[in-house]
Scaffold this motif. Sequence first.
Motif, PDB file in Angstrom:
ATOM      1  N   ILE A 204       0.823  -1.209   0.000  1.00 17.85           N
ATOM      2  CA  ILE A 204       0.000   0.000   0.000  1.00 17.85           C
ATOM      3  C   ILE A 204       0.860   1.263   0.000  1.00 17.85           C
ATOM      4  O   ILE A 204       0.883   2.020  -0.970  1.00 17.85           O
ATOM      5  N   ALA A 205       1.575   1.492   1.078  1.00 17.78           N
ATOM      6  CA  ALA A 205       2.289   2.761   1.221  1.00 17.78           C
ATOM      7  C   ALA A 205       3.787   2.594   1.407  1.00 17.78           C
ATOM      8  O   ALA A 205       4.476   3.556   1.743  1.00 17.78           O
ATOM      9  N   ASN A 206       4.293   1.413   1.202  1.00 15.33           N
ATOM     10  CA  ASN A 206       5.712   1.201   1.415  1.00 15.33           C
ATOM     11  C   ASN A 206       6.547   1.837   0.304  1.00 15.33           C
ATOM     12  O   ASN A 206       6.163   1.836  -0.866  1.00 15.33           O
ATOM     13  N   GLN A 207       7.706   2.345   0.703  1.00  9.40           N
ATOM     14  CA  GLN A 207       8.625   2.977  -0.239  1.00  9.40           C
ATOM     15  C   GLN A 207       9.680   1.956  -0.678  1.00  9.40           C
ATOM     16  O   GLN A 207      10.380   1.386   0.152  1.00  9.40           O
ATOM     17  N   LYS A 208       9.780   1.751  -1.983  1.00  9.12           N
ATOM     18  CA  LYS A 208      10.725   0.773  -2.516  1.00  9.12           C
ATOM     19  C   LYS A 208      11.751   1.476  -3.384  1.00  9.12           C
ATOM     20  O   LYS A 208      11.403   2.292  -4.239  1.00  9.12           O
ATOM     21  N   THR A 209      13.020   1.149  -3.159  1.00  6.17           N
ATOM     22  CA  THR A 209      14.102   1.736  -3.943  1.00  6.17           C
ATOM     23  C   THR A 209      15.083   0.650  -4.342  1.00  6.17           C
ATOM     24  O   THR A 209      15.099  -0.440  -3.754  1.00  6.17           O
ATOM     25  N   SER A 210      15.896   0.947  -5.344  1.00  9.81           N
ATOM     26  CA  SER A 210      16.977   0.048  -5.743  1.00  9.81           C
ATOM     27  C   SER A 210      18.232   0.874  -5.993  1.00  9.81           C
ATOM     28  O   SER A 210      18.150   2.041  -6.381  1.00  9.81           O
ATOM     29  N   GLU A 211      19.360   0.278  -5.750  1.00 10.40           N
ATOM     30  CA  GLU A 211      20.627   0.976  -5.944  1.00 10.40           C
ATOM     31  C   GLU A 211      21.729  -0.020  -6.245  1.00 10.40           C
ATOM     32  O   GLU A 211      21.560  -1.233  -6.067  1.00 10.40           O
ATOM     33  N   VAL A 212      22.847   0.501  -6.697  1.00 13.58           N
ATOM     34  CA  VAL A 212      23.986  -0.350  -7.029  1.00 13.58           C
ATOM     35  C   VAL A 212      24.753  -0.694  -5.761  1.00 13.58           C
ATOM     36  O   VAL A 212      24.984   0.168  -4.900  1.00 13.58           O
ATOM     37  N   LEU A 213      25.128  -1.954  -5.635  1.00 13.40           N
ATOM     38  CA  LEU A 213      25.953  -2.400  -4.520  1.00 13.40           C
ATOM     39  C   LEU A 213      27.428  -2.253  -4.876  1.00 13.40           C
ATOM     40  O   LEU A 213      27.864  -2.704  -5.935  1.00 13.40           O
ATOM     41  N   PHE A 214      28.176  -1.636  -3.991  1.00  8.01           N
ATOM     42  CA  PHE A 214      29.608  -1.474  -4.227  1.00  8.01           C
ATOM     43  C   PHE A 214      30.380  -2.368  -3.257  1.00  8.01           C
ATOM     44  O   PHE A 214      30.278  -2.217  -2.038  1.00  8.01           O
ATOM     45  N   PHE A 215      31.134  -3.295  -3.794  1.00  8.89           N
ATOM     46  CA  PHE A 215      32.023  -4.132  -2.993  1.00  8.89           C
ATOM     47  C   PHE A 215      33.131  -4.631  -3.911  1.00  8.89           C
ATOM     48  O   PHE A 215      32.967  -4.708  -5.134  1.00  8.89           O
ATOM     49  N   SER A 216      34.266  -4.958  -3.317  1.00  9.02           N
ATOM     50  CA  SER A 216      35.434  -5.301  -4.118  1.00  9.02           C
ATOM     51  C   SER A 216      35.335  -6.686  -4.751  1.00  9.02           C
ATOM     52  O   SER A 216      35.701  -6.879  -5.913  1.00  9.02           O
ATOM     53  N   GLN A 217      34.820  -7.649  -3.998  1.00  7.88           N
ATOM     54  CA  GLN A 217      34.688  -8.999  -4.515  1.00  7.88           C
ATOM     55  C   GLN A 217      33.639  -9.767  -3.718  1.00  7.88           C
ATOM     56  O   GLN A 217      33.289  -9.381  -2.604  1.00  7.88           O
ATOM     57  N   LEU A 218      33.138 -10.838  -4.325  1.00  9.45           N
ATOM     58  CA  LEU A 218      32.141 -11.653  -3.648  1.00  9.45           C
ATOM     59  C   LEU A 218      32.717 -12.247  -2.369  1.00  9.45           C
ATOM     60  O   LEU A 218      33.880 -12.649  -2.321  1.00  9.45           O
TER      61      LEU A 218
END
Length: 238
Positions: A204-218
């Motif tokens: 209903i009112a939830n805020q959803k966002t997406s962004e790039v993950l920054f990390f050197s390696q898995l």
Amino acid sequence: MKFLPLILTILFSQIASAQKSFVFPKVKLQGSAVEQLQLKNWTVIETAQGDLNNDQAADLALVFESNQTIEETRTYGDNNSEIIKETQKPRILAIYFKDKTTGDYHLSTQNNDFILRSEEGGKLGDPLQQVEIKDQQLFLRFRGGSEWRWELGYTFKFQQKDWYLTSAINLYFNQNTGDMTERIYDFNSRQLFTTIGNLHQRDIANQKTSEVLFFSQLRTFKTFKKPWAWEIMPNVYL
């Protein structure tokens, strides 16, 4: 006075014994059944079976818990700080690949740190909720807290001869109000999906966002010490 050397020897022996640190046993390298992989003075508390290396054989994941309660030093916050001493029973995760020809299980990895202990879930009790093998991946699920609760999920996959963290989920919510923050991590695509709002009104009112993950390696079992030990972003721990 002739008894003094004997008394001192006994005393020093007791002190040395008390100061001796706990040493994790090495799990068995192979066996044809879970019973053959049992460790002395340890109990198997979780078992999961399924194909982990795409050879159509049912591999095996075991969680052992020590029968002995010890004082164990554990890491919280990140790998370098927040060292806390807990009185609890240590646990071991062991993963075995099954040989289709012989039917024997062969050890792939042993990890003494990643599985949360029974005392690390707060008022909800034992945080270990699930160990499952599905879609050639190992799923580990934990939960804990009190009024404010948390749920953690980690997915590991065997690739390039090691166990890599491929995805994770971190849900933090208030049991009474439903206020929550959920973060879903996809490490293969380097994406983070965040939902902030109310647990009871997700669509209903939830805020959803997406962004790039920054990390050197898995991360792997070797480089990801345990839950809550990776500060993946400033003040955000996984």
